[in-house]
Motif scaffolding. Structure first.
Motif, PDB file in Angstrom:
ATOM      1  N   ASP A  54      -0.522  14.715   5.695  1.00  0.00           N
ATOM      2  CA  ASP A  54      -1.427  15.268   4.488  1.00  0.00           C
ATOM      3  C   ASP A  54      -2.282  13.710   3.721  1.00  0.00           C
ATOM      4  OD1 ASP A  54      -1.018  18.026   5.841  1.00  0.00           O
ATOM      5  OD2 ASP A  54      -0.248  18.513   3.895  1.00  0.00           O
ATOM      6  N   LYS A  55      -1.001  12.502   3.449  1.00  0.00           N
ATOM      7  CA  LYS A  55      -1.600  11.694   3.170  1.00  0.00           C
ATOM      8  C   LYS A  55      -1.327  10.433   3.744  1.00  0.00           C
ATOM      9  CE  LYS A  55       2.039  11.827  -0.668  1.00  0.00           C
ATOM     10  NZ  LYS A  55       2.289  11.224  -2.584  1.00  0.00           N
ATOM     11  N   TRP A  56      -1.508   9.348   3.663  1.00  0.00           N
ATOM     12  CA  TRP A  56      -1.571   8.129   4.286  1.00  0.00           C
ATOM     13  C   TRP A  56      -1.371   7.466   3.126  1.00  0.00           C
ATOM     14  CZ3 TRP A  56      -1.765   9.452   9.856  1.00  0.00           C
ATOM     15  CH2 TRP A  56      -2.497   9.365  10.250  1.00  0.00           C
ATOM     16  N   ARG A  57      -0.506   6.847   3.832  1.00  0.00           N
ATOM     17  CA  ARG A  57       0.836   5.392   2.972  1.00  0.00           C
ATOM     18  C   ARG A  57      -0.544   4.654   2.350  1.00  0.00           C
ATOM     19  NH1 ARG A  57       6.414   3.409   5.102  1.00  0.00           N
ATOM     20  NH2 ARG A  57       6.851   5.052   4.903  1.00  0.00           N
ATOM     21  N   ASP A  58      -0.534   4.028   1.555  1.00  0.00           N
ATOM     22  CA  ASP A  58      -1.261   3.150   0.606  1.00  0.00           C
ATOM     23  C   ASP A  58      -0.238   1.392   1.320  1.00  0.00           C
ATOM     24  OD1 ASP A  58      -2.876   1.025  -0.460  1.00  0.00           O
ATOM     25  OD2 ASP A  58      -1.375   1.874  -2.778  1.00  0.00           O
ATOM     26  N   TYR A  59      -1.340   0.624   1.928  1.00  0.00           N
ATOM     27  CA  TYR A  59      -0.789  -0.384   2.245  1.00  0.00           C
ATOM     28  C   TYR A  59      -1.290  -1.717   1.543  1.00  0.00           C
ATOM     29  CZ  TYR A  59       1.638   1.850   6.439  1.00  0.00           C
ATOM     30  OH  TYR A  59       2.478   2.334   6.928  1.00  0.00           O
ATOM     31  N   SER A  60      -2.253  -1.473   0.137  1.00  0.00           N
ATOM     32  CA  SER A  60      -2.711  -2.764  -0.864  1.00  0.00           C
ATOM     33  C   SER A  60      -1.764  -3.594  -0.559  1.00  0.00           C
ATOM     34  CB  SER A  60      -3.148  -1.999  -1.885  1.00  0.00           C
ATOM     35  OG  SER A  60      -2.203  -1.580  -2.820  1.00  0.00           O
ATOM     36  N   ASN A  61      -0.621  -3.267  -1.153  1.00  0.00           N
ATOM     37  CA  ASN A  61       0.681  -4.747  -1.494  1.00  0.00           C
ATOM     38  C   ASN A  61       0.839  -5.193  -0.490  1.00  0.00           C
ATOM     39  OD1 ASN A  61       1.556  -2.336  -0.619  1.00  0.00           O
ATOM     40  ND2 ASN A  61       3.548  -3.081  -2.041  1.00  0.00           N
TER      41      ASN A  61
END
Length: 670
Positions: free
Chosen positions: A415-422
């Motif tokens: 439902d939500k995608w993982r955040d890879y900002s780091n």
């Protein structure tokens, strides 16, 4: 994901299934009508294909199941080739995925660097001067997913499944499993020698002469073997109760003074007062070995571990050395293309970012809706089967159905995608991209420690051809990767879909009630919900599965390990039974209209055989038998069908046929 729909919604889902029936006449081809179905149904359905297909030189097998991930990686490679050539906004998903892929495809730069990327790491090992500095090195590598001698993770507490806790597992060996160090058959000895040769090559490529490299390899293998002695076997690892050993950190500090858990956890940034030590014997042995094995020997061991960890990420000589070892394990003739390798790497390190791109191109919402109908139908059919069980008391049936209808269903993608900002990614620093992604993955895990479980999290990537059951969340998961032919065709008749993905759905639901899953309650807690008498009945049936599958062989006289594969075999037997019951609720299942000369029931069972249409190298099959908790593909067809009475009726299986079992000997659990 939302919990199971209420019965009214399930009824509507069942009612809606008729609109899908007969949308497409999917032809069944390759049947060998010269063979008797009841002698070897796998061969009857797949034999012509099996005898004519060639395994690609870069693969260890071909066909459905896990080998469908080869064409999947080709799809992913197409996405990656395109996006890596585009101009993408800085820090966007497209930029990170595209640049990571481009950096990995730049073999000219990678080869020029040789093993320079890990020289600082090897220098840190050289600088180790005592046990505390050794453990400091180990903990720093844990933070980039190089477990060496300690494997640390964060996951739900088996007895309080709403909360995440620290967990540690046995690790430390280079061969696939502890048993490889103690067997003396020719195939295993060849693998042992290939592994030793691999270690020698790695030492030589990082500066050791031939004599020194041989000495170091023998030393490392010796430490491996000592650690392997303390490992639990794969059968022992199935005991979920024995894997739960939540121990106070203060007690661990006293128990393992040489490890110094206080310093270890502080360096990890892990704030916890307890750890679940899944395999205590390993850490008890490690604590002793840290003192009895000389420090310099440990340094050599850590060098081997570190070079091995990154061999495939370095220059061509290291990649080649890694392949020379793995081809002995798998029988794979030549290396995979660089593009295929990089598609796999990106899927591993930026999996949900790549999955987001995959779904946009290859997965429809209509397919997701159809799949939910199938899952709901199987769930309803399972409930009816529980009601009819003769060996289970009403009170346990009620508990079982409560658990069944509490299952969370995840289909297609999160439902939500993982955040890879780091994760920092640049086009010319492949190795550094891997380190950045590894650090981010560790921090993602660490952030969960002591926090409530996020039930929306997925533990596979979206394009992967797989499905799984997560007992601590009481959930079943079907990523987009498996929702394609031969498992699922949104336009095909119900017989093919219920025999294909229907069996998989039934299989995954059954893991909720297999030898391991049955020990968890509806909320995912390791808690008994059985009466004593019912559980004894259940265990006796589980033992029947172990006994039967232990008689099955491959490669002549190599027996399936019935105890190691019991969970998957149980799920296969019940998965087919419940899929068949659900199919019989459809209009096609109720009728007897033939398509291409096959009845609905025959198409259903043929579909089951097709989803396990696999051919693999002998070496890989041997690796499979020794390590995979699933039975080999032919026995995933013939084994459960021997226990499925409607199959006997559909193909007139009779006494004298090789697959015939007397009705009294056919196993029914669920």
């Amino acid at each position: 994901m939302k919990k199971t729909l209420v019965l009214f919604s399930a009824f509507l889902a069942f009612a809606s299934c008729s609109k899908h029936e007969g949308k497409k006449n999917v032809a069944i081809t390759g049947i060998d009508s010269t063979l008797t179905p009841g002698n070897d149904f796998f061969k009857y359905v797949n034999g012509k294909w099996y005898d004519s297909v060639s395994i690609p030189a870069s693969q260890s097998g071909v066909g459905a199941y896990m080998f469908m991930n080869f064409p999947q990686r080709m799809r992913l490679q197409g996405i990656l080739d395109s996006i890596s050539k585009s101009t993408n906004p800085a820090e966007s998903v497209a930029q990170k995925v595209g640049d990571f892929y481009a950096s990995g495809m730049d073999t000219v730069t990678i080869d020029k660097r040789g093993y320079a990327p890990i020289k600082p790491l090897l220098a840190k090992i050289d600088a180790i001067s005592d046990l505390p500095s050794l453990m400091n090195f180990v903990v720093n590598e844990v933070k980039v997913y190089n477990p060496s001698i300690i494997s640390f993770g964060v996951s739900p507490d088996d007895k309080n499944s709403k909360m995440n806790i620290a967990q540690i597992y046995q690790t430390g060996i280079g061969l696939p499993d502890r048993d490889y160090y103690f067997k003396s058959d020719s195939s295993t000895v060849a693998i042992q020698e290939a592994y030793k040769k691999y270690l020698i090559t790695l030492f030589q490529q990082t500066g050791s002469n031939a004599e020194e490299a041989k000495k170091n390899a023998d030393l490392v293998y010796g430490i491996d073997k000592q650690l392997a002695t303390s490992h639990k076997t794969k059968v022992e690892l199935r005991d979920v109760q024995a894997n739960y050993n939540k121990i106070a950190v203060t007690d661990l500090v006293k128990r393992h003074p040489n490890i110094d858990w206080t310093a270890f956890l502080n360096n990890l940034g892990a704030k916890t007062d307890s750890i679940n030590v899944c395999q205590p014997a390993y850490y008890d042995a490690l604590n002793k070995l840290l003192k009895t094995i000389p420090l310099n020997n440990w340094k050599i061991y850590l060098k081997a571990n570190s070079i091995e960890r990154y061999a495939d990420d370095l220059s061509k000589p290291f990649v080649d050395a890694s392949f020379e070892y793995t081809k002995v394990l798998s029988g794979q003739a030549v290396q995979k293309s660089r593009g295929e390798k990089m598609a796999n790497v990106i899927d591993s390190y930026l999996g949900e970012a790549l999955g987001e791109l995959y779904v946009k191109k290859y997965f429809s919402e209509d397919a997701k809706k159809r799949m939910l109908v199938l899952v709901n139908n199987l769930q309803k059919a399972y409930g009816k089967r529980i009601d009819k069980l003769e060996w289970m008391s009403p009170i346990t049936k009620q508990k079982a159905k409560e658990k069944l209808f509490a299952i969370t269903k995840k289909i297609g993608y999160p439902d939500k995608w993982r955040d890879y900002s780091n994760v920092n990614v640049a086009r010319n620093t492949y190795f550094e991209n891997i380190i950045s992604a590894s650090k981010a993955a560790y921090q993602f895990q660490l952030a969960k420690l002591g926090k409530p479980v996020d039930k929306s999290e997925w533990f596979t990537t979206v394009p992967t051809v797989t499905a799984y059951n997560n007992p601590t969340a009481n959930e079943i998961v079907f990523p987009a990767g498996i929702l394609q032919a031969p498992y699922f065709d949104n336009n095909a008749d119900d017989a093919l879909n219920y025999g294909g993905i229907g069996m998989v759905i039934g299989h995954e639901i059954t893991h909720t009630f297999d030898d391991q899953g049955a020990q968890y309650d509806r909320d995912g807690n390791l808690k008994n919900w059985w009466t004593k008498e019912d559980y004894a009945q259940f265990k006796s049936r589980i033992q029947q599965v172990i006994n039967l599958y232990s008689t099955y062989t491959v490669l002549g006289d190599l027996h399936i390990n019935g105890a190691m594969t019991v969970g998957e075999n149980t799920a296969d037997i019940a998965g087919i039974a419940v899929a068949y019951d659900a199919f019989k609720m459809t209009e096609q299942g109720k009728g007897n209209t033939k398509i291409d000369g096959f009845t609905p029931d025959q198409r259903f069972f043929i579909s089951i055989a097709k989803i396990w249409r696999v051919k693999m190298k002998d070496e890989f099959l041997r690796l499979w038998i020794n390590n995979n908790p699933h039975s080999p593909p032919n026995w995933r067809v013939n084994g459960p069908l021997m226990n499925t009475t409607p199959f006997y009726d559909a193909f007139n299986v009779k006494p004298g046929d090789k697959m015939f079992l007397p009705k009294k000997d056919r196993i029914t659990i669920w």
